[in-house]
Design an enzyme around this catalytic site. Structure first.
Site, PDB file in Angstrom:
ATOM      1  N   ARG A  31       0.816  -1.216   0.000  1.00 12.85           N
ATOM      2  CA  ARG A  31       0.000   0.000   0.000  1.00 12.85           C
ATOM      3  C   ARG A  31       0.851   1.267   0.000  1.00 12.85           C
ATOM      4  O   ARG A  31       0.487   2.264  -0.618  1.00 12.85           O
ATOM      5  CB  ARG A  31      -0.952  -0.003   1.200  1.00 12.85           C
ATOM      6  CG  ARG A  31      -2.037  -1.031   1.015  1.00 12.85           C
ATOM      7  CD  ARG A  31      -3.090  -0.899   2.086  1.00 12.85           C
ATOM      8  NE  ARG A  31      -4.243  -1.702   1.743  1.00 12.85           N
ATOM      9  CZ  ARG A  31      -4.883  -2.485   2.589  1.00 12.85           C
ATOM     10  NH1 ARG A  31      -4.485  -2.587   3.838  1.00 12.85           N
ATOM     11  NH2 ARG A  31      -5.927  -3.167   2.206  1.00 12.85           N
ATOM     12  N   LYS A 202     -20.869 -16.529  -0.673  1.00 18.21           N
ATOM     13  CA  LYS A 202     -22.298 -16.268  -0.489  1.00 18.21           C
ATOM     14  C   LYS A 202     -22.981 -15.572  -1.648  1.00 18.21           C
ATOM     15  O   LYS A 202     -22.482 -14.582  -2.173  1.00 18.21           O
ATOM     16  CB  LYS A 202     -22.473 -15.381   0.746  1.00 18.21           C
ATOM     17  CG  LYS A 202     -22.152 -16.074   2.048  1.00 18.21           C
ATOM     18  CD  LYS A 202     -22.437 -15.094   3.152  1.00 18.21           C
ATOM     19  CE  LYS A 202     -22.252 -15.706   4.517  1.00 18.21           C
ATOM     20  NZ  LYS A 202     -22.236 -14.635   5.518  1.00 18.21           N
ATOM     21  N   GLY A 358     -12.038  -8.184  -3.241  1.00 16.46           N
ATOM     22  CA  GLY A 358     -12.050  -9.245  -2.235  1.00 16.46           C
ATOM     23  C   GLY A 358     -11.040 -10.338  -2.476  1.00 16.46           C
ATOM     24  O   GLY A 358      -9.920 -10.094  -2.899  1.00 16.46           O
ATOM     25  N   GLY A 381     -13.539  -3.864  -0.846  1.00 16.60           N
ATOM     26  CA  GLY A 381     -14.965  -3.555  -0.738  1.00 16.60           C
ATOM     27  C   GLY A 381     -15.372  -2.349  -1.568  1.00 16.60           C
ATOM     28  O   GLY A 381     -16.485  -2.291  -2.095  1.00 16.60           O
TER      29      GLY A 381
HETATM   30  P1  AMP Z   1     -15.618 -14.188  -0.909  1.00 19.21           P
HETATM   31  O1  AMP Z   1     -14.911 -13.419   0.151  1.00 19.21           O
HETATM   32  O2  AMP Z   1     -17.090 -14.052  -0.920  1.00 19.21           O
HETATM   33  O3  AMP Z   1     -14.989 -13.980  -2.282  1.00 19.21           O
HETATM   34  O4  AMP Z   1     -15.431 -15.722  -0.525  1.00 19.21           O
HETATM   35  C1  AMP Z   1     -14.191 -16.324  -0.499  1.00 19.21           C
HETATM   36  C2  AMP Z   1     -14.227 -17.504   0.396  1.00 19.21           C
HETATM   37  O5  AMP Z   1     -15.182 -18.429  -0.072  1.00 19.21           O
HETATM   38  C3  AMP Z   1     -12.900 -18.209   0.422  1.00 19.21           C
HETATM   39  O6  AMP Z   1     -12.383 -18.170   1.726  1.00 19.21           O
HETATM   40  C4  AMP Z   1     -13.238 -19.606  -0.010  1.00 19.21           C
HETATM   41  O7  AMP Z   1     -12.573 -20.586   0.749  1.00 19.21           O
HETATM   42  C5  AMP Z   1     -14.733 -19.722   0.229  1.00 19.21           C
HETATM   43  N1  AMP Z   1     -15.337 -20.708  -0.647  1.00 19.21           N
HETATM   44  C6  AMP Z   1     -15.254 -20.795  -1.976  1.00 19.21           C
HETATM   45  N2  AMP Z   1     -15.895 -21.872  -2.433  1.00 19.21           N
HETATM   46  C7  AMP Z   1     -16.422 -22.508  -1.375  1.00 19.21           C
HETATM   47  C8  AMP Z   1     -17.192 -23.683  -1.209  1.00 19.21           C
HETATM   48  N3  AMP Z   1     -17.555 -24.416  -2.251  1.00 19.21           N
HETATM   49  N4  AMP Z   1     -17.561 -24.015   0.048  1.00 19.21           N
HETATM   50  C9  AMP Z   1     -17.187 -23.273   1.097  1.00 19.21           C
HETATM   51  N5  AMP Z   1     -16.463 -22.149   1.006  1.00 19.21           N
HETATM   52  C10 AMP Z   1     -16.076 -21.766  -0.221  1.00 19.21           C
END
Ligand code: AMP
Length: 398
Positions: A31, A202, A358, A381
């Protein structure tokens, strides 16, 4: 930057929220390095720079006696590093407003730098307090915002302070200009075909983004745990996979909207599944819509990866947010790796690719592919909200 900085004192909001180890040494100076071009340009033109930033969350992590842990959260830890990098005098004010800051700012000479103490030592910073912002504003002749990562927060030093400078006396820094330029490049008149890759945990975190992508994408590729909520929406069975039952309707609506908009949505045909959420889980590949009880989908399968790769390699513009699986565990990292390599390959063939918002940034750096994509956003974010089409307060205020 549109401002001519000669003999000007530039109040610059940087993002120096860098990680420190137990002895307060910087463990990753990305950064700081990213802010250097803006600071150097100001100094080279004969101006001086008054730098302000937050670091950590000092007011949420008070000492046991209820006072601020100044020793831990002081920006003084960064001074010697900055001196080495900038090769110029770097002064430090142990308060970001008040007498000392005012005096040191007034005494600053062209070519010199003044680093102000952590703005988050004041609750007024996060509250976006006007009087506090005005005190900060009084320190400089012009205001430069180069902290894209905090542009989605209406804090005093990122947003409110801009109200005290007219348009001729404020501008974005080089880093912020680049983030905005690249995000606009993929969202406004992108070269087609456009493929958006969305993964992560999610649906609820990404549904706004997905709906937004319908406005300009040709293909939307879905991976990560999110895919299993989509499988439920298509009446599949997903065993113990991570799902959001309350988002099944949102997923259904999205698929309907995509069809109406003529956007192709790709869901993973197969999944690499584990019998538990662990690096040493037993591993088996199942069709993503027929995962048996006792198994959970933790990565896209080999067949899905191939299909995704083909679409990616035929694209001219690619936006990627979120991993395809639990890439932190080697057994479930292959899908994300395959997609990352496909994005790199498309980029070599002339596509414009942007990774941002992210965890996908972590995936790309873990795979050492950061230099093989066109742009890696550090905006986190803020980039996510910008891509979602939200007006970021830090940008609006400029
Ligand atoms: P995000 O911050 O929403 O981009 O989510 C990233 C996180 O989602 C990472 O830590 C991944 O390990 C988790 N992730 C990705 N695919 C899966 C899955 N099939 N089941 C559980 N966690 C997951």
């Amino acid at each position: 930057m549109k401002i001519k900085f000669k003999n000007k004192k530039a109040l610059v909001r940087v993002d120096f929220n860098v990680p420190l180890d137990a002895s307060y040494k910087i463990t990753d100076d990305t950064r700081i390095r990213e802010a250097l071009p803006t600071i150097r340009q100001i100094l080279d033109e004969g101006g001086s720079a008054i730098l302000m930033s937050h670091m950590g969350r000092p007011l949420q992590k008070l000492k046991e006696d209820g006072t601020i842990n100044r020793e831990k959260f002081t920006l003084k830890h960064l001074v010697s590093h900055l001196r080495r990098k900038l090769k110029t005098r770097v002064h430090f004010a142990d308060d970001c407003v008040g007498k000392t800051a005012t005096k040191k700012a007034a005494a600053l000479k062209p070519g010199e730098v003044l680093l102000l103490e952590n703005t988050r030592f004041y609750p007024e910073e996060e509250k976006g307090d006007a009087a506090f912002a005005q005190k900060l504003a009084a320190l400089g002749d012009v205001y430069v915002n180069d902290a894209f990562g905090t542009a989605h927060r209406a804090h005093a030093s990122t947003t409110i302070v801009a109200n005290y400078f007219d348009s001729a006396h404020k501008c974005f820094g080089l880093l912020m200009e680049r983030e905005i330029e690249n995000a606009n490049r993929v969202m406004k008149n992108p070269e087609k075909p456009v493929t958006c890759i969305v993964g992560g945990a999610k649906v609820s975190d990404k549904i706004v983004l997905l709906e937004r992508f319908l406005h300009f994408a040709d293909n939307i590729i879905i991976g990560g745990a999110m895919a299993y909520t989509f499988m439920l929406a298509k009446k599949g069975t997903v065993g113990n996979s991570l799902v959001e039952a309350e988002k099944v309707k949102a997923a259904k609506d999205f698929l309907k909207n995509a069809k109406a908009a003529g956007v192709k949505v790709l869901l993973p045909r197969d999944s690499v599944c584990g019998d538990k959420f662990a690096a040493d889980a037993a591993v088996q590949v199942f069709p993503s819509n027929q995962i048996p009880d006792g198994w959970m989908g933790l990565d896209i399968g080999p067949s899905a990866a191939k299909t995704y790769g083909r679409t990616i390699r035929q694209s001219k513009t690619i936006i990627w947010n979120g991993p395809m699986g639990v890439f932190e565990m080697p057994a479930f990292a292959e899908g994300t790796k395959y997609v990352a390599r496909s994005v790199a390959r498309a980029t070599t063939k002339g596509a414009f690719s942007m990774v941002g918002g992210g965890d996908s940034v972590a995936a790309v750096s873990q795979l050492k592919l950061a230099k093989k994509v066109s742009f890696v956003s550090t905006g986190g974010g803020a980039m996510l909200e910008y891509l979602e089409g939200k007006e970021l307060p830090g940008i609006k205020a400029m």
